[in-house]
Structures are given as C-alpha cells and as structure tokens.
Write an enzyme that holds these catalytic residues in place. Structure first.
Site, PDB file in Angstrom:
ATOM      1  N   THR A 132       0.815  -1.212   0.000  1.00  0.00           N
ATOM      2  CA  THR A 132       0.000   0.000   0.000  1.00  0.00           C
ATOM      3  C   THR A 132       0.848   1.262   0.000  1.00  0.00           C
ATOM      4  O   THR A 132       1.993   1.246   0.471  1.00  0.00           O
ATOM      5  CB  THR A 132      -0.899  -0.008   1.257  1.00  0.00           C
ATOM      6  OG1 THR A 132      -1.506   1.259   1.414  1.00  0.00           O
ATOM      7  CG2 THR A 132      -0.108  -0.311   2.526  1.00  0.00           C
ATOM      8  N   ASP A 133       0.249   2.345  -0.473  1.00  0.00           N
ATOM      9  CA  ASP A 133       0.950   3.645  -0.408  1.00  0.00           C
ATOM     10  C   ASP A 133       1.047   4.170   1.032  1.00  0.00           C
ATOM     11  O   ASP A 133       1.822   5.079   1.324  1.00  0.00           O
ATOM     12  CB  ASP A 133       0.268   4.687  -1.307  1.00  0.00           C
ATOM     13  CG  ASP A 133      -1.189   4.968  -0.961  1.00  0.00           C
ATOM     14  OD1 ASP A 133      -1.728   4.363  -0.020  1.00  0.00           O
ATOM     15  OD2 ASP A 133      -1.800   5.822  -1.652  1.00  0.00           O
ATOM     16  N   TYR A 158      -2.020  -0.331  11.039  1.00  0.00           N
ATOM     17  CA  TYR A 158      -2.136  -1.018   9.744  1.00  0.00           C
ATOM     18  C   TYR A 158      -0.920  -0.735   8.863  1.00  0.00           C
ATOM     19  O   TYR A 158      -0.264  -1.663   8.369  1.00  0.00           O
ATOM     20  CB  TYR A 158      -3.418  -0.569   9.018  1.00  0.00           C
ATOM     21  CG  TYR A 158      -3.403  -0.917   7.542  1.00  0.00           C
ATOM     22  CD1 TYR A 158      -3.474  -2.232   7.117  1.00  0.00           C
ATOM     23  CD2 TYR A 158      -3.303   0.090   6.572  1.00  0.00           C
ATOM     24  CE1 TYR A 158      -3.431  -2.556   5.761  1.00  0.00           C
ATOM     25  CE2 TYR A 158      -3.266  -0.224   5.218  1.00  0.00           C
ATOM     26  CZ  TYR A 158      -3.333  -1.548   4.814  1.00  0.00           C
ATOM     27  OH  TYR A 158      -3.280  -1.866   3.480  1.00  0.00           O
ATOM     28  N   LYS A 162       2.037  -3.259   7.449  1.00  0.00           N
ATOM     29  CA  LYS A 162       2.323  -3.466   6.020  1.00  0.00           C
ATOM     30  C   LYS A 162       3.779  -3.090   5.718  1.00  0.00           C
ATOM     31  O   LYS A 162       4.452  -3.761   4.932  1.00  0.00           O
ATOM     32  CB  LYS A 162       1.367  -2.641   5.144  1.00  0.00           C
ATOM     33  CG  LYS A 162      -0.075  -3.127   5.135  1.00  0.00           C
ATOM     34  CD  LYS A 162      -0.262  -4.528   4.554  1.00  0.00           C
ATOM     35  CE  LYS A 162      -0.053  -4.579   3.060  1.00  0.00           C
ATOM     36  NZ  LYS A 162      -0.414  -5.930   2.518  1.00  0.00           N
TER      37      LYS A 162
END
Ligand code: NAD
Ligand code: DAU
Length: 355
Positions: A132-133, A158, A162
């Site tokens: 994810t960015d 989160y 990641k």
C-alpha cells in the site's frame, strides 16, 4: 498454476476473476475467510476447474508447505492481510499476526519450496507482495507524490504492519535471493468492496437513509484507482517486473474525501433518486476525526508507466459510476454482507468453524 492468498477479499477476488478472464492458468486461492473474506465474491467461478479454493491461514506453515508441494505454483501473489485502518486502531493484534507473522511464514514456505525447484522453474518463480501507499506516511498539500524512493514513514498500526511486511519481503530477496516483486498501490474502489471502507459505506448508508459519516473536516486527500486497474497492473508486474523492484501503482486521481462523498451522492441522486427528491447529500454528517489520520496520499506512477507500459483503463468518473451502478444492481450481495449471511457457507463447509 499460481497461488493467490486473500483471494476472497475485495482486491483478491477481483484479481482472481480478472486473471481467469484474461488467461487459462489455474489459481489456488488460499484465504482464511476472516470477516472480510466472502466466498460469494467467487460464485461465478463455481464449477470452474481452474479455481481451487482452500480455507486457511498464511501463518500456517504446514498448510503452506502442503499446498506448494501439491500444486507447484510458478508464482505466489500475496493479498492476504488485515486491511482496515480503523480496525487496526481499535485492535492492532490481528494486523501484526497476519500482516507481519503471516507474511513471514509465507516467505519461509516460499523460500523452502523455491530452493528445491529445478533450475528452470527456480529462475521463473516469482513472489509478488501486494502492499500500500500508506507505508510512505502522509504528504503535505504541496509535496510531490510518493515515488518508490520515498522514505517509509508509516503512521497507523495497519500501515506499520504493512511496512514491516514489505521489509521482510525485501530482506528475503537480499539475504536468500528469493525472487520478489513488491507493489504499493493507492486507494482502490469498485465492485465487491466491503462496506466498512469509505466509498461502499457511503453508498449503502445513503440507500438505507443513514448518516454519511465524514471524519474531521473531510479535506483529507486520497488517490483513487478502480480495482480492475490495480489487477491489470499486478498482472503486468508479475509478467515483466524487474526482480527485487518495487512498483508504485496509482491513477493520478487525488480527491478530498468530502468531494468523493458528494460525488457518490450526486450519482445516487441521478440513478436512484430519493423519495421526495431531496439530495442524499443531506445525510452527510461530520464526525470526530480518525486518530492519527494521514492528511494526504498521492502516488507517482511514472515508473510502472515507463518501464512496463501500464496505464489505467478507467478515469475516476467512469470508475465511480460503474461502482455505484454495481451496488445498485447487487442488493443481495449488500444484504448478505449486512446480515452476516455471507458467513453461512463457512459454517456449512467447515463443520465447527466460527461463522
Ligand atoms: P480485504 O480486507 O478486502 O481482504 C483481505 C482478504 O485476506 C480477506 O479475504 C481475508 O479473509 C483474507 N485474510 C486475512 N487474513 C488472512 C490470513 N491470515 N490468511 C489468509 N487469508 C487472510 O482487503 P483488500 O482491500 O482486498 O486488500 C488486499 C491487499 O491489498 C492487502 O494486502 C492490502 O494491504 C492491499 N491494498 C489494499 C488497498 C485498498 O485500497 N483496499 C490499496 C493498496 C493495497
Ligand atoms: O491507501 C491505500 C489504503 O486505502 C489501503 O492500504 C487500505 O487497505 C484501505 O483500507 C484504504 O485505507 P484508507 O484508510 O484510506 O481507506 P478508508 O476507506 O477507511 O478511508 C478513506 C478515507 O475516508 C480516509 O481518509 C478516512 C475517511 N473516512 C473513512 C470512513 C470509513 C471517512 O471520512 N468516513 C468513513 O466512514
């Protein structure tokens, strides 16, 4: 044969459907079926021998070893994750377990399997990690979009989990030579999106006559990509990405949250007018902000465009209209998710499994 993890969730299911529509290569789909996993996302593949569904955890090393030995995939595409930022704030433990420990176990299983492959298969094997960015943290209003060289500055449980998984993937390549690819994508939207996330939540709440909760001032910016464009980008990276490289994926669609919500309301006003004719925008309610809320994300997608020739097929205008139409045309999917009935299959199929 490829192994897809998390293929009953939003992006994973779209990817499996997209993959099998684009080519005939079979998929083993390993998914734990957490609250976010929905086997009905894959109903159209019922009876299709190219799709093998397995309920299980990416943190289960023994299961992974068995699946790899049995199916001998040429690639692993790892979507499995806990994905919702709000949930990570209220309960981070599952995020550490799946996103960090789970990715570690998957990498270890992949390494054992890959190490024992014959030279040609070993050369061709790929481990593609979907990220994810959000790992890059937040951007000032006038800062350039995230390139692949941007520092990792994750701010939520989160995004930290990641980021940790991305670092593990990088380390398994650097230390053990595992042939990895990592993709970091911006916010997805489209069919099968679980209605805890902004766009589907606004659609289902609007139709149910409920409030449309906008966090803080609603001026946070996200960069939106139609989910099938994310899928085509992943296919392209798997096909031609340079080993060990990271590719940022995005569609150059920065929008403030409040504008997204107003766009959804305007589309619903057009496609499913409210009784009485008032706009759904009347249901917008500003609420307390998300703790630690990142202000802006934006992806610089020039590397994947330049190196791999990938560009999105949808504009935001076409993608959001398709999305709103999909929710209007699939009230049974929404009802199953809202009632919890989408879990019935899990209880029936796996006797004693928590539904
Ligand atoms: P999702 O929450 O809709 O789906 C996640 C899927 O993973 C579910 O089917 C769930 O059952 C499964 N899963 C969870 N834990 C598992 C475990 N331990 N073992 C096996 N399966 C497990 O998520 P999504 O939005 O489809 O996101 C998929 C991936 O893409 C994630 O890795 C996420 O970080 C990444 N991503 C998402 C977005 C986005 O906008 N949604 C953007 C960029 C990257
Ligand atoms: O950027 C990619 C990420 O996008 C993915 O890695 C995550 O898995 C995915 O969930 C998504 O994270 P966000 O936090 O950006 O998505 P979410 O839909 O939860 O929120 C989008 C924006 O809308 C965010 O600024 C918070 C805001 N929001 C969200 C909800 C659910 C609201 O204002 N109201 C809401 O009710």
């Amino acid at each position: 044969m490829i192994l897809v993890t998390g293929g009953a969730g939003f992006i994973g299911a779209n990817f499996v459907l997209d993959w099998l529509a684009a080519c005939d290569e079979p998929v083993v789909n390993l998914d734990k079926l957490t609250y976010a996993g929905n086997v009905h996302n894959l109903d159209s593949l019922s009876g299709d021998a190219r799709h093998v569904f397995v309920q299980g955890d990416i943190a289960d090393g023994a299961l992974l070893a068995r699946l790899l030995a049995e199916h001998r995939p040429r690639a692993i595409v790892n979507f499995a994750a806990e994905s919702h930022v709000d949930r990570s704030i209220h309960g981070p433990e599952d995020f550490i377990q799946t996103n960090v420990v789970g990715t570690f176990r998957l990498l270890e299983a992949a390494r054992q399997y890959w190490s024992a492959l014959a030279a040609t298969e070993k050369e061709a094997f790929r481990f593609l990690h979907v990220s994810t960015d959000e790992v890059y943290g937040t951007l000032a209003a006038d800062a350039p979009a995230f390139t692949e060289e941007h520092n990792y500055e994750p701010n939520s449980p989160y995004s930290a989990s990641k980021a940790a998984s991305d670092h593990l993937v990088r380390a398994w390549a650097h230390t053990y030579g595992l042939p990895v690819l990592t993709t970091n994508c911006s916010n997805n939207y489209g069919p099968l999106h679980f209605p805890e996330k902004l766009i589907p939540l606004m659609i289902v709440n609007a139709l149910a006559g409920k409030a449309l909760p906008v966090y803080g001032d609603g001026m946070q910016v996200r960069d939106w990509l139609y989910v099938r464009d994310h899928c085509s980008a992943i296919r392209r990276v798997l096909e031609a990405g340079r080993l060990g490289e990271t590719y940022n994926i995005g569609g150059w669609n920065e929008k403030a949250n409040i504008d997204i919500v107003k766009t959804v309301c305007a589309l619903l006003d057009e496609l499913r007018p409210r009784a009485g004719g008032n706009s759904y925008a009347e249901q917008i309610a500003y609420v307390q902000d998300r703790p630690g809320h990142d202000r802006r994300y934006a992806i610089d997608a020039r590397k994947i465009e330049r190196e791999l020739g990938w560009t999105p097929a949808e504009t935001f205008e076409t993608g959001i209209k398709k999305t709103v139409q999909w929710y209007l045309e699939h009230p049974e999917w929404v009802a199953q998710v809202q009632s919890g009935a989408y879990r019935d299959w899990v209880a029936r199929q796996y006797e004693g499994a928590a539904a």
